[in-house]
Design a protein around this motif. Structure first.
Motif, PDB file in Angstrom:
ATOM      1  N   TRP A   1       0.738  -1.154   0.019  1.00 32.30           N
ATOM      2  CA  TRP A   1       0.073   0.004  -0.047  1.00 32.30           C
ATOM      3  C   TRP A   1       0.893   1.197   0.129  1.00 32.30           C
ATOM      4  O   TRP A   1       1.928   1.601   0.908  1.00 32.30           O
ATOM      5  CB  TRP A   1      -0.861  -0.091   1.168  1.00 32.30           C
ATOM      6  CG  TRP A   1      -2.254  -0.833   1.154  1.00 32.30           C
ATOM      7  CD1 TRP A   1      -3.317  -0.524   0.773  1.00 32.30           C
ATOM      8  CD2 TRP A   1      -2.064  -2.385   1.232  1.00 32.30           C
ATOM      9  NE1 TRP A   1      -4.302  -1.599   0.713  1.00 32.30           N
ATOM     10  CE2 TRP A   1      -3.452  -2.745   0.973  1.00 32.30           C
ATOM     11  CE3 TRP A   1      -1.101  -3.303   1.464  1.00 32.30           C
ATOM     12  CZ2 TRP A   1      -3.897  -4.119   0.894  1.00 32.30           C
ATOM     13  CZ3 TRP A   1      -1.683  -4.495   1.444  1.00 32.30           C
ATOM     14  CH2 TRP A   1      -2.891  -4.893   1.252  1.00 32.30           C
ATOM     15  N   VAL A   2       0.695   2.139  -1.049  1.00 31.98           N
ATOM     16  CA  VAL A   2       1.276   3.546  -1.049  1.00 31.98           C
ATOM     17  C   VAL A   2       0.324   4.259  -0.150  1.00 31.98           C
ATOM     18  O   VAL A   2      -0.943   4.580  -0.248  1.00 31.98           O
ATOM     19  CB  VAL A   2       1.364   3.974  -2.312  1.00 31.98           C
ATOM     20  CG1 VAL A   2       1.777   5.582  -2.412  1.00 31.98           C
ATOM     21  CG2 VAL A   2       2.313   3.279  -3.234  1.00 31.98           C
TER      22      VAL A   2
ATOM     23  N   PRO B   1      -3.570   0.487  -2.863  1.00 32.67           N
ATOM     24  CA  PRO B   1      -2.945  -0.738  -3.030  1.00 32.67           C
ATOM     25  C   PRO B   1      -2.313  -1.177  -4.408  1.00 32.67           C
ATOM     26  O   PRO B   1      -2.985  -0.653  -5.131  1.00 32.67           O
ATOM     27  CB  PRO B   1      -4.146  -2.084  -2.800  1.00 32.67           C
ATOM     28  CG  PRO B   1      -5.301  -1.114  -3.100  1.00 32.67           C
ATOM     29  CD  PRO B   1      -5.007   0.293  -2.877  1.00 32.67           C
ATOM     30  N   TYR B   2      -1.279  -1.796  -4.123  1.00 30.75           N
ATOM     31  CA  TYR B   2      -0.731  -2.354  -5.464  1.00 30.75           C
ATOM     32  C   TYR B   2      -0.354  -3.666  -5.624  1.00 30.75           C
ATOM     33  O   TYR B   2      -0.139  -4.012  -4.404  1.00 30.75           O
ATOM     34  CB  TYR B   2       0.735  -1.118  -5.892  1.00 30.75           C
ATOM     35  CG  TYR B   2       0.287   0.152  -6.294  1.00 30.75           C
ATOM     36  CD1 TYR B   2       0.313   0.557  -7.336  1.00 30.75           C
ATOM     37  CD2 TYR B   2       0.006   1.115  -5.096  1.00 30.75           C
ATOM     38  CE1 TYR B   2       0.011   1.780  -7.900  1.00 30.75           C
ATOM     39  CE2 TYR B   2      -0.056   2.349  -5.603  1.00 30.75           C
ATOM     40  CZ  TYR B   2      -0.185   2.835  -6.848  1.00 30.75           C
ATOM     41  OH  TYR B   2      -0.396   3.968  -7.078  1.00 30.75           O
ATOM     42  N   PHE B   3      -0.249  -4.210  -6.719  1.00 29.99           N
ATOM     43  CA  PHE B   3       0.076  -5.645  -6.735  1.00 29.99           C
ATOM     44  C   PHE B   3       1.242  -5.733  -7.689  1.00 29.99           C
ATOM     45  O   PHE B   3       1.529  -5.278  -8.732  1.00 29.99           O
ATOM     46  CB  PHE B   3      -1.247  -6.361  -7.496  1.00 29.99           C
ATOM     47  CG  PHE B   3      -0.833  -7.761  -7.554  1.00 29.99           C
ATOM     48  CD1 PHE B   3      -1.027  -8.525  -6.354  1.00 29.99           C
ATOM     49  CD2 PHE B   3      -0.890  -8.582  -8.883  1.00 29.99           C
ATOM     50  CE1 PHE B   3      -0.871 -10.045  -6.685  1.00 29.99           C
ATOM     51  CE2 PHE B   3      -0.640 -10.080  -9.009  1.00 29.99           C
ATOM     52  CZ  PHE B   3      -0.755 -10.683  -7.583  1.00 29.99           C
TER      53      PHE B   3
ATOM     54  N   HIS C   1       7.389   0.477  -1.972  1.00 32.82           N
ATOM     55  CA  HIS C   1       7.576   0.125  -0.648  1.00 32.82           C
ATOM     56  C   HIS C   1       9.249  -0.135  -0.375  1.00 32.82           C
ATOM     57  O   HIS C   1       9.585  -0.154  -1.367  1.00 32.82           O
ATOM     58  CB  HIS C   1       6.880  -1.164  -0.137  1.00 32.82           C
ATOM     59  CG  HIS C   1       6.907  -1.110   1.419  1.00 32.82           C
ATOM     60  ND1 HIS C   1       7.714  -1.624   2.171  1.00 32.82           N
ATOM     61  CD2 HIS C   1       5.567  -0.755   2.233  1.00 32.82           C
ATOM     62  CE1 HIS C   1       7.373  -1.812   3.392  1.00 32.82           C
ATOM     63  NE2 HIS C   1       6.057  -1.009   3.352  1.00 32.82           N
ATOM     64  N   ASP C   2       9.464   0.141   1.062  1.00 33.85           N
ATOM     65  CA  ASP C   2      10.910   0.068   1.170  1.00 33.85           C
ATOM     66  C   ASP C   2      11.337  -1.522   1.256  1.00 33.85           C
ATOM     67  O   ASP C   2      12.565  -1.601   1.647  1.00 33.85           O
ATOM     68  CB  ASP C   2      11.716   1.082   2.113  1.00 33.85           C
ATOM     69  CG  ASP C   2      10.741   0.708   3.745  1.00 33.85           C
ATOM     70  OD1 ASP C   2       9.946  -0.146   3.614  1.00 33.85           O
ATOM     71  OD2 ASP C   2      11.382   1.206   4.531  1.00 33.85           O
TER      72      ASP C   2
ATOM     73  N   THR D   1       6.570  -6.014 -12.017  1.00 33.32           N
ATOM     74  CA  THR D   1       5.956  -4.830 -12.354  1.00 33.32           C
ATOM     75  C   THR D   1       5.022  -4.617 -11.325  1.00 33.32           C
ATOM     76  O   THR D   1       4.516  -5.360 -10.368  1.00 33.32           O
ATOM     77  CB  THR D   1       5.196  -4.593 -13.702  1.00 33.32           C
ATOM     78  OG1 THR D   1       4.288  -5.633 -13.975  1.00 33.32           O
ATOM     79  CG2 THR D   1       6.417  -5.011 -14.978  1.00 33.32           C
ATOM     80  N   ALA D   2       4.604  -3.373 -11.224  1.00 31.89           N
ATOM     81  CA  ALA D   2       3.669  -2.755 -10.020  1.00 31.89           C
ATOM     82  C   ALA D   2       2.340  -2.114 -10.777  1.00 31.89           C
ATOM     83  O   ALA D   2       2.644  -1.439 -11.766  1.00 31.89           O
ATOM     84  CB  ALA D   2       4.099  -1.983  -8.992  1.00 31.89           C
ATOM     85  N   ARG D   3       1.351  -2.500 -10.263  1.00 38.51           N
ATOM     86  CA  ARG D   3      -0.002  -1.868 -11.034  1.00 38.51           C
ATOM     87  C   ARG D   3      -0.976  -1.714  -9.868  1.00 38.51           C
ATOM     88  O   ARG D   3      -1.144  -2.600  -9.023  1.00 38.51           O
ATOM     89  CB  ARG D   3      -0.672  -3.018 -11.966  1.00 38.51           C
ATOM     90  CG  ARG D   3      -1.507  -4.134 -11.645  1.00 38.51           C
ATOM     91  CD  ARG D   3      -2.013  -4.883 -12.640  1.00 38.51           C
ATOM     92  NE  ARG D   3      -2.748  -6.104 -12.272  1.00 38.51           N
ATOM     93  CZ  ARG D   3      -2.146  -7.265 -12.147  1.00 38.51           C
ATOM     94  NH1 ARG D   3      -1.018  -7.617 -12.476  1.00 38.51           N
ATOM     95  NH2 ARG D   3      -2.991  -8.276 -12.012  1.00 38.51           N
ATOM     96  N   PRO D   4      -1.751  -0.478  -9.848  1.00 42.35           N
ATOM     97  CA  PRO D   4      -2.767  -0.305  -8.825  1.00 42.35           C
ATOM     98  C   PRO D   4      -3.989  -1.111  -8.993  1.00 42.35           C
ATOM     99  O   PRO D   4      -4.318  -1.622 -10.156  1.00 42.35           O
ATOM    100  CB  PRO D   4      -3.229   1.009  -9.063  1.00 42.35           C
ATOM    101  CG  PRO D   4      -2.658   1.493 -10.662  1.00 42.35           C
ATOM    102  CD  PRO D   4      -1.520   0.306 -10.941  1.00 42.35           C
TER     103      PRO D   4
END
Length: 261
Positions: free
Chosen positions: A123-124, A139-141, A188-189, A227-230
């Motif tokens: 989560w951002v 949220p991102y996946f 996220h870190d 990759t990341a997607r919302p």
């Protein structure tokens, strides 16, 4: 960190792909094969390499097992017969500290596993527009661009109630995390630690400790295909579970930025 993920693999199919023994039926959990919102304390699929019980001289085999997500240390006391007392939710373990942390150091030596998943959620957190002092969580996946399965490094444990003779063993696991690298740092870190196929033999070896290098933070190249997607806020509640949780959201405040990663 990794506190939620998705997995759609069937244990029988997974065992066939890996030439492993499917031991999930013995657990009798009745868990569905597909889970789009895996949360701690859920029974999850893992891959271990073990000798046949009572035959330590035989070659070890890969085995697919279900375990409770949230490691229960060996010394945990029982709250009631056969039930471990509640403690910290050890669903993640820092890869850089696990070897010296009492809850994990024994598992690092001889009980390592793989946790298969389609991808994981993060989560951002941003200030909520027009609401002073409040934040919004988007949220991102994170998943491989080609949709192929990820295998994350994990540790596992076997807990028994020592006061109950012949008590059933309770298997539990944790997912190792490491510093996020490359484009994933925009989300996220921390991130779960991927375990490449070429390192499986050393990582899963039940008779020898794994090389310390396998616990190191991976290179940017090693995760370049992730990759990341919302995704919809439906994932925020563990009660929601279905393929709609993985649908890409196009009106996310950061969707434009993330699409350029």
């Amino acid at each position: 960190m990794c506190g939620r993920y998705a997995t759609t693999t069937d244990p029988g199919r997974l065992a066939a792909e890996l030439d492993a023994i499917d031991e999930t039926d013995a657990a009798g959990t009745g868990e569905s094969a597909a889970n789009y919102n895996v949360a701690p304390t859920t029974q999850v699929l893992t891959v271990v390499e073990r000798h046949e019980h009572g035959h330590a001289d035989d070659d070890p085999r890969l085995r697919v097992r279900r375990m409770r997500w949230g490691l229960i240390p060996l010394w945990t006391k029982a709250a009631e017969p056969g039930v471990p007392a509640k403690g910290k939710p050890l669903f993640n373990a820092r890869a850089d500290k696990a070897a010296t942390t009492p809850s994990f150091r024994d598992a690092v030596k001889y009980r390592r596993c793989l946790v298969p998943m389609d991808g994981w959620y993060e989560w951002v957190v941003e200030p909520q527009a027009g609401a002073k002092g409040k934040v919004a969580k988007h949220p991102y996946f994170m998943a491989r661009a080609d949709g192929s399965r990820l295998y994350m490094a994990g540790l596992w444990s076997v807990w028994r109630d020592r006061a109950v003779p012949d008590s059933e063993p309770l298997l539990s696991c944790t997912i190792l995390t490491t510093d996020a690298v490359g484009d994933l740092t925009h989300i996220h870190d921390r991130m779960p630690l991927p375990m490449p196929t070429e390192h499986w033999d050393a990582w899963l070896d039940p008779d020898h400790p794994a090389p310390a290098t396998l616990l190191a933070t991976p290179s940017e190249a090693a995760v370049a295909d992730i990759t990341a997607r919302p995704v919809p806020s439906l994932v925020n509640s563990v009660r929601n579970n279905g393929p709609e949780l993985l649908a890409q959201v196009t009106d996310s405040p950061k969707s434009e930025q993330i699409s350029l990663l």
